[in-house]
Design a protein around this motif. Sequence first.
Motif, short mmCIF file in Angstrom:
data_model
loop_
_atom_site.label_atom_id
_atom_site.label_comp_id
_atom_site.label_asym_id
_atom_site.label_seq_id
_atom_site.Cartn_x
_atom_site.Cartn_y
_atom_site.Cartn_z
N TYR A 161 0.85 -1.20 0.00
CA TYR A 161 0.00 0.00 0.00
C TYR A 161 0.88 1.25 0.00
CZ TYR A 161 -3.59 -3.35 1.27
OH TYR A 161 -4.45 -4.42 1.28
N ALA A 162 0.45 2.24 -0.75
CA ALA A 162 1.22 3.49 -0.87
C ALA A 162 1.00 4.36 0.37
CB ALA A 162 0.82 4.25 -2.12
N ASP A 163 2.10 4.83 0.94
CA ASP A 163 2.01 5.75 2.08
C ASP A 163 1.97 7.20 1.64
OD1 ASP A 163 1.86 3.91 4.09
OD2 ASP A 163 4.00 3.91 4.56
N ALA A 164 2.16 7.45 0.35
CA ALA A 164 2.14 8.81 -0.19
C ALA A 164 1.65 8.75 -1.64
CB ALA A 164 3.54 9.43 -0.13
N ASP A 165 1.21 9.90 -2.15
CA ASP A 165 0.78 9.97 -3.54
C ASP A 165 1.99 9.76 -4.46
OD1 ASP A 165 -1.75 10.50 -2.65
OD2 ASP A 165 -1.68 12.65 -3.07
N LEU A 166 1.82 8.96 -5.50
CA LEU A 166 2.88 8.70 -6.47
C LEU A 166 2.38 9.07 -7.85
CD1 LEU A 166 4.06 5.22 -5.12
CD2 LEU A 166 5.20 7.42 -4.79
N SER A 167 3.17 9.84 -8.59
CA SER A 167 2.78 10.28 -9.93
C SER A 167 3.46 9.42 -10.99
CB SER A 167 3.17 11.75 -10.13
OG SER A 167 2.54 12.57 -9.17
N ILE A 168 2.93 9.51 -12.20
CA ILE A 168 3.51 8.76 -13.32
C ILE A 168 4.96 9.18 -13.52
CG2 ILE A 168 3.37 8.35 -15.80
CD1 ILE A 168 0.35 8.78 -15.59
N GLY A 169 5.85 8.21 -13.61
CA GLY A 169 7.27 8.49 -13.81
C GLY A 169 8.08 8.45 -12.52
N ASP A 170 7.42 8.48 -11.37
CA ASP A 170 8.14 8.41 -10.10
C ASP A 170 8.75 7.03 -9.91
OD1 ASP A 170 7.38 10.96 -9.56
OD2 ASP A 170 5.90 10.46 -8.02
N TYR A 171 9.94 6.98 -9.31
CA TYR A 171 10.44 5.70 -8.85
C TYR A 171 10.01 5.55 -7.39
CZ TYR A 171 14.44 8.76 -7.64
OH TYR A 171 15.22 9.78 -7.20
N ILE A 172 9.97 4.33 -6.91
CA ILE A 172 9.38 4.03 -5.61
C ILE A 172 10.47 3.71 -4.59
CG2 ILE A 172 7.73 2.59 -4.37
CD1 ILE A 172 6.37 1.99 -7.02
N LEU A 173 10.42 4.39 -3.47
CA LEU A 173 11.31 4.11 -2.35
C LEU A 173 10.60 3.21 -1.35
CD1 LEU A 173 12.73 7.71 -1.73
CD2 LEU A 173 13.59 5.94 -3.28
N ASN A 174 11.38 2.37 -0.65
CA ASN A 174 10.74 1.47 0.31
C ASN A 174 10.10 2.20 1.47
OD1 ASN A 174 12.95 2.23 1.84
ND2 ASN A 174 14.01 0.26 1.66
#
Length: 272
Positions: free
Chosen positions: A82-95
Amino acid sequence: MNLFKNRTVIGIICILLSLLICFGVTPLFNKTVSQKTEIVRVVKEIKAGDEITKDMVQLTEVGGYGLPENVIRQPDTVIGKYADADLSIGDYILNTKLSDTPAAENAYLYNLDGTKQAMSVTIKSFANGLSGKLQSGDIVSVIAADYKKQGATVIPAELKYVEIISVTASSGYDANTGEATTDEDERELPSTVTLLVSPEQSMVLAELEADGKLHLSLVYRGAPDNTAKFITAQQEINDALYPAEQEDAAPEQPSGVGEAEPQQTAESEVAE
């Protein structure tokens, strides 16, 4: 020292240093910068609290220089989280932006097992919802004014003891998270209450919501063990109103039948 005073020697040293930088240090730096690595990148908008699915992310090859150490490099690591923050297209994901569990304000929705449903009703006025004092886990009675347009105010037997699982403000965020606020004026007032109900109870609630004449009265707030007693008592009432052998005919029965005997039995058991 005389050696360094010779301009020819100094020139030769400068040329050698420039050659070392051009053919030694620079290629190593360029190699490091151009080194490729694979990371997980967002391809669909993800809102905080959303469960991440396979179609939301993809594996992409990018330059490895300057990437954070905690960037996610395997899709299996994020799918189902589950995402803890909003993520936009193109973002890479941090743990640090992932969670194994849904956001706190939505967690109760993931505990439904199919036997009961979550249903929200509108708090028409400040007084209808106990002046904003209701909380998750409260047991309430739903009071119907002018029930079925018969002029009587009653508590339908199906809704004598109902558990609240969320109180939500008009913004869509839970208004009873328990977080302290420094400014009471900023505290959002509840707009809806979400109740944990059976299919039969949801039918009665839908009628009352349509009429817009329901009130909530607090019956109990406290230990979960005692809360369970009220839920059990309500279940016994529902079993009496909708016997299993008449399950096929249940939809034809009046949803507001309020036999006194089942209610009295349940009340005595709660009191014990």
